[in-house]
Design a protein around this motif. Structure first.
Motif, PDB file in Angstrom:
ATOM      1  N   PHE A 137     -41.506 123.484 -18.690  1.00 18.01           N
ATOM      2  CA  PHE A 137     -41.676 122.646 -17.502  1.00 18.01           C
ATOM      3  C   PHE A 137     -42.883 123.157 -16.727  1.00 18.01           C
ATOM      4  CE2 PHE A 137     -37.183 122.887 -18.613  1.00 18.01           C
ATOM      5  CZ  PHE A 137     -36.889 121.548 -18.805  1.00 18.01           C
ATOM      6  N   PRO A 138     -44.036 122.509 -16.901  1.00 22.40           N
ATOM      7  CA  PRO A 138     -45.299 123.032 -16.379  1.00 22.40           C
ATOM      8  C   PRO A 138     -45.293 123.352 -14.887  1.00 22.40           C
ATOM      9  CG  PRO A 138     -45.686 121.199 -17.845  1.00 22.40           C
ATOM     10  CD  PRO A 138     -44.195 121.276 -17.661  1.00 22.40           C
ATOM     11  N   SER A 139     -44.428 122.711 -14.121  1.00 24.24           N
ATOM     12  CA  SER A 139     -44.369 123.045 -12.701  1.00 24.24           C
ATOM     13  C   SER A 139     -42.926 122.930 -12.212  1.00 24.24           C
ATOM     14  CB  SER A 139     -45.250 122.116 -11.877  1.00 24.24           C
ATOM     15  OG  SER A 139     -44.604 120.867 -11.720  1.00 24.24           O
ATOM     16  N   ARG A 140     -42.711 123.502 -11.068  1.00 24.80           N
ATOM     17  CA  ARG A 140     -41.395 123.421 -10.447  1.00 24.80           C
ATOM     18  C   ARG A 140     -40.931 121.974 -10.322  1.00 24.80           C
ATOM     19  NH1 ARG A 140     -38.717 126.528  -7.610  1.00 24.80           N
ATOM     20  NH2 ARG A 140     -37.178 125.828  -6.124  1.00 24.80           N
ATOM     21  N   GLU A 141     -41.831 121.126  -9.899  1.00 27.00           N
ATOM     22  CA  GLU A 141     -41.454 119.733  -9.687  1.00 27.00           C
ATOM     23  C   GLU A 141     -41.059 119.069 -11.005  1.00 27.00           C
ATOM     24  OE1 GLU A 141     -44.247 117.573  -7.231  1.00 27.00           O
ATOM     25  OE2 GLU A 141     -43.440 115.677  -8.032  1.00 27.00           O
ATOM     26  N   ASP A 142     -41.752 119.427 -12.072  1.00 24.32           N
ATOM     27  CA  ASP A 142     -41.378 118.870 -13.371  1.00 24.32           C
ATOM     28  C   ASP A 142     -39.940 119.232 -13.716  1.00 24.32           C
ATOM     29  OD1 ASP A 142     -43.782 117.610 -14.032  1.00 24.32           O
ATOM     30  OD2 ASP A 142     -44.673 119.518 -14.615  1.00 24.32           O
ATOM     31  N   LEU A 143     -39.589 120.477 -13.454  1.00 27.50           N
ATOM     32  CA  LEU A 143     -38.226 120.914 -13.748  1.00 27.50           C
ATOM     33  C   LEU A 143     -37.215 120.123 -12.933  1.00 27.50           C
ATOM     34  CD1 LEU A 143     -36.071 122.758 -14.914  1.00 27.50           C
ATOM     35  CD2 LEU A 143     -36.666 124.462 -13.180  1.00 27.50           C
ATOM     36  N   LEU A 144     -37.458 120.024 -11.630  1.00 35.96           N
ATOM     37  CA  LEU A 144     -36.494 119.341 -10.770  1.00 35.96           C
ATOM     38  C   LEU A 144     -36.389 117.872 -11.121  1.00 35.96           C
ATOM     39  CD1 LEU A 144     -37.084 121.023  -7.304  1.00 35.96           C
ATOM     40  CD2 LEU A 144     -35.258 121.409  -8.981  1.00 35.96           C
ATOM     41  N   SER A 145     -37.516 117.236 -11.424  1.00 34.38           N
ATOM     42  CA  SER A 145     -37.388 115.812 -11.713  1.00 34.38           C
ATOM     43  C   SER A 145     -36.740 115.599 -13.078  1.00 34.38           C
ATOM     44  CB  SER A 145     -38.734 115.098 -11.579  1.00 34.38           C
ATOM     45  OG  SER A 145     -39.596 115.476 -12.606  1.00 34.38           O
ATOM     46  N   HIS A 146     -36.858 116.592 -13.950  1.00 32.91           N
ATOM     47  CA  HIS A 146     -36.107 116.487 -15.200  1.00 32.91           C
ATOM     48  C   HIS A 146     -34.602 116.542 -14.924  1.00 32.91           C
ATOM     49  CE1 HIS A 146     -34.824 116.914 -19.303  1.00 32.91           C
ATOM     50  NE2 HIS A 146     -34.315 118.111 -19.076  1.00 32.91           N
ATOM     51  N   LEU A 147     -34.199 117.453 -14.051  1.00 31.31           N
ATOM     52  CA  LEU A 147     -32.774 117.540 -13.709  1.00 31.31           C
ATOM     53  C   LEU A 147     -32.284 116.227 -13.104  1.00 31.31           C
ATOM     54  CD1 LEU A 147     -32.436 121.110 -12.142  1.00 31.31           C
ATOM     55  CD2 LEU A 147     -32.145 120.385 -14.518  1.00 31.31           C
ATOM     56  N   THR A 148     -33.125 115.650 -12.245  1.00 30.27           N
ATOM     57  CA  THR A 148     -32.742 114.373 -11.640  1.00 30.27           C
ATOM     58  C   THR A 148     -32.606 113.281 -12.693  1.00 30.27           C
ATOM     59  OG1 THR A 148     -33.840 114.974  -9.577  1.00 30.27           O
ATOM     60  CG2 THR A 148     -33.440 112.642  -9.955  1.00 30.27           C
ATOM     61  N   HIS A 149     -33.552 113.263 -13.603  1.00 27.85           N
ATOM     62  CA  HIS A 149     -33.506 112.247 -14.647  1.00 27.85           C
ATOM     63  C   HIS A 149     -32.219 112.366 -15.464  1.00 27.85           C
ATOM     64  CE1 HIS A 149     -35.294 109.283 -17.367  1.00 27.85           C
ATOM     65  NE2 HIS A 149     -34.725 109.979 -18.339  1.00 27.85           N
ATOM     66  N   LYS A 150     -31.913 113.584 -15.898  1.00 29.97           N
ATOM     67  CA  LYS A 150     -30.684 113.781 -16.664  1.00 29.97           C
ATOM     68  C   LYS A 150     -29.464 113.337 -15.851  1.00 29.97           C
ATOM     69  CE  LYS A 150     -30.482 116.004 -20.190  1.00 29.97           C
ATOM     70  NZ  LYS A 150     -30.540 115.542 -21.614  1.00 29.97           N
ATOM     71  N   SER A 151     -29.493 113.615 -14.558  1.00 32.18           N
ATOM     72  CA  SER A 151     -28.368 113.223 -13.713  1.00 32.18           C
ATOM     73  C   SER A 151     -28.209 111.713 -13.673  1.00 32.18           C
ATOM     74  CB  SER A 151     -28.554 113.771 -12.297  1.00 32.18           C
ATOM     75  OG  SER A 151     -28.616 115.185 -12.317  1.00 32.18           O
ATOM     76  N   PHE A 152     -29.331 111.023 -13.561  1.00 32.40           N
ATOM     77  CA  PHE A 152     -29.250 109.561 -13.539  1.00 32.40           C
ATOM     78  C   PHE A 152     -28.728 109.033 -14.871  1.00 32.40           C
ATOM     79  CE2 PHE A 152     -31.598 109.598  -9.626  1.00 32.40           C
ATOM     80  CZ  PHE A 152     -31.237 108.408  -9.012  1.00 32.40           C
ATOM     81  N   GLU A 153     -29.130 109.659 -15.947  1.00 35.34           N
ATOM     82  CA  GLU A 153     -28.606 109.212 -17.247  1.00 35.34           C
ATOM     83  C   GLU A 153     -27.090 109.395 -17.293  1.00 35.34           C
ATOM     84  OE1 GLU A 153     -32.268 109.717 -20.367  1.00 35.34           O
ATOM     85  OE2 GLU A 153     -30.914 111.418 -20.118  1.00 35.34           O
ATOM     86  N   GLN A 154     -26.622 110.503 -16.726  1.00 35.24           N
ATOM     87  CA  GLN A 154     -25.181 110.729 -16.690  1.00 35.24           C
ATOM     88  C   GLN A 154     -24.485 109.669 -15.843  1.00 35.24           C
ATOM     89  OE1 GLN A 154     -23.201 113.143 -18.299  1.00 35.24           O
ATOM     90  NE2 GLN A 154     -21.672 111.700 -17.513  1.00 35.24           N
ATOM     91  N   VAL A 155     -25.106 109.359 -14.705  1.00 33.70           N
ATOM     92  CA  VAL A 155     -24.517 108.349 -13.821  1.00 33.70           C
ATOM     93  C   VAL A 155     -24.472 106.996 -14.521  1.00 33.70           C
ATOM     94  CG1 VAL A 155     -24.904 107.037 -11.698  1.00 33.70           C
ATOM     95  CG2 VAL A 155     -25.105 109.541 -11.693  1.00 33.70           C
ATOM     96  N   LEU A 156     -25.514 106.699 -15.274  1.00 33.85           N
ATOM     97  CA  LEU A 156     -25.516 105.440 -16.017  1.00 33.85           C
ATOM     98  C   LEU A 156     -24.375 105.416 -17.033  1.00 33.85           C
ATOM     99  CD1 LEU A 156     -26.606 102.757 -16.881  1.00 33.85           C
ATOM    100  CD2 LEU A 156     -28.380 103.927 -18.221  1.00 33.85           C
TER     101      LEU A 156
END
Lengths: 192, 192
Positions: A60-79
């Motif tokens: 994850f090239p930057s902190r933000e990349d890591l966090l937005s990856h976590l968010t993305h996975k969370s949305f997939e779970q919610v879906l």
DNA sequence: CATGAAGCGGACGAAATCCTCCGTTTATCG
DNA sequence: CGATAAACGGAGGATTTCGTCCGCTTCATG
């Protein structure tokens, strides 16, 4: 079936140790965020995952990349929750309860962008969110059609309320129970 | 009437410039927290207030002192809201609506400890919170007595729900409206 | 207005954090 | 097994933030 979602760089096959580390990193990052908050040091996450910081930044090239990856996975779970709720609920109201209840149960594994938290979410994440709204919209439509839900109910109401209840509250053991009480009361207010 | 609450050090009279600066600091800090989040630098707050960091640290010896002061003031405001709602609501349900609606309107001036945010709140703050629960409890009791509210409703349900709706969401202009929709639906679910 | 105590400001040393860089290790494939 | 590309680890430079210190300024009082 193609691999579900190769998160940052689907360029080519990952080496086996790299794949393992990536998975371990997202797991450790989620736990660390819930334990210490959104600004947990990258070094802590790397240590928890049992790798060096270099490895973390490779994935994850930057902190933000890591966090937005976590968010993305969370949305997939919610879906996934929304689809399961649509399928398994005996009534529309029951589907909504299943949907929100799942988010409450999973709140320690979800990193959702409320209170201006993680990020304005990437385009891909927005697409997943739109799909969530679509599924919830279908559930609501069924309820409106059989007159068990108010016609002015919007997907946004349900999704926002669910996201609010899914916010983590580290310091309170009764939190889960309180959330379910609020959910019950809320659902009662949804009938015409 | 005694001065409402001399925040950090009620030891003796504050000099006029010091009093002005303290007020300006809390104002700037509240704004800065809502603008940039809980981890806004102390230097930013001081600059916004038009003072040096030395002055900020004179009034609030540490970052945590500043944040818990903001939380304390917020709870005092919420208590005032509760008392006003109890007095002005034509019915118990209406009182609850006034109470929560006030928190929604004031969300940009409130710093409430949800999602493990600011702090585990000081003893003095806990006392204010207890008083809030007491007032809300009286409102609920009136509603239970005249059978307009469910008997299993607890003050905690109302306070937690209100705190959730009062969380700031910088990035969305529709937030206030969405909150009021959720509030209306929630209140409908409170009748027996 | 004089005087002293209270308050102010901002440079500064310590500490925390980010992210890079590159020598070393390891998986994979013929 | 040996070669090679991929991945790893963590020291360290740059930057940010915290909180202190102390000489200067301002208020309040007689």
């Amino acid at each position: 079936m193609a691999p579900a979602t190769t998160p940052p760089a689907p360029s080519r096959e990952l080496r086996s140790d790299a794949a393992r580390n990536q998975q371990e990193l997202t797991r450790a990052a989620t736990a660390a965020v819930h334990r210490e908050g959104l600004n947990v040091p990258m070094a802590t996450i790397a240590a928890d995952a049992g790798v060096g910081v270099g490895t973390l930044y490779r994935h994850f090239p930057s902190r933000e990349d890591l966090l937005s990856h976590l968010t993305h996975k969370s949305f997939e779970q919610v879906l996934a929750n929304a689809r399961a709720a649509e399928r398994h609920g005996s009534t529309p109201t029951e589907s909504l309860r299943l949907f929100i209840d799942a988010a409450i149960s999973q709140r320690n594994e979800l990193v959702l962008p409320l209170h201006g938290g993680p990020a304005p979410t990437s385009p891909a994440t927005k697409a997943v969110r739109a799909e969530v709204h679509a599924v919830v919209g279908r559930i609501i439509k069924r309820g409106v059609d059989d007159a068990t839900l108010r016609p002015d109910l919007a997907p946004r109401d349900i999704v926002v309320f669910g996201a609010m209840l899914a916010q983590p509250r580290p310091t309170d053991p009764r939190w889960g129970a309180t959330c379910r009480r609020l959910l019950t009361m809320f659902l009662r207010g949804l009938h015409p």
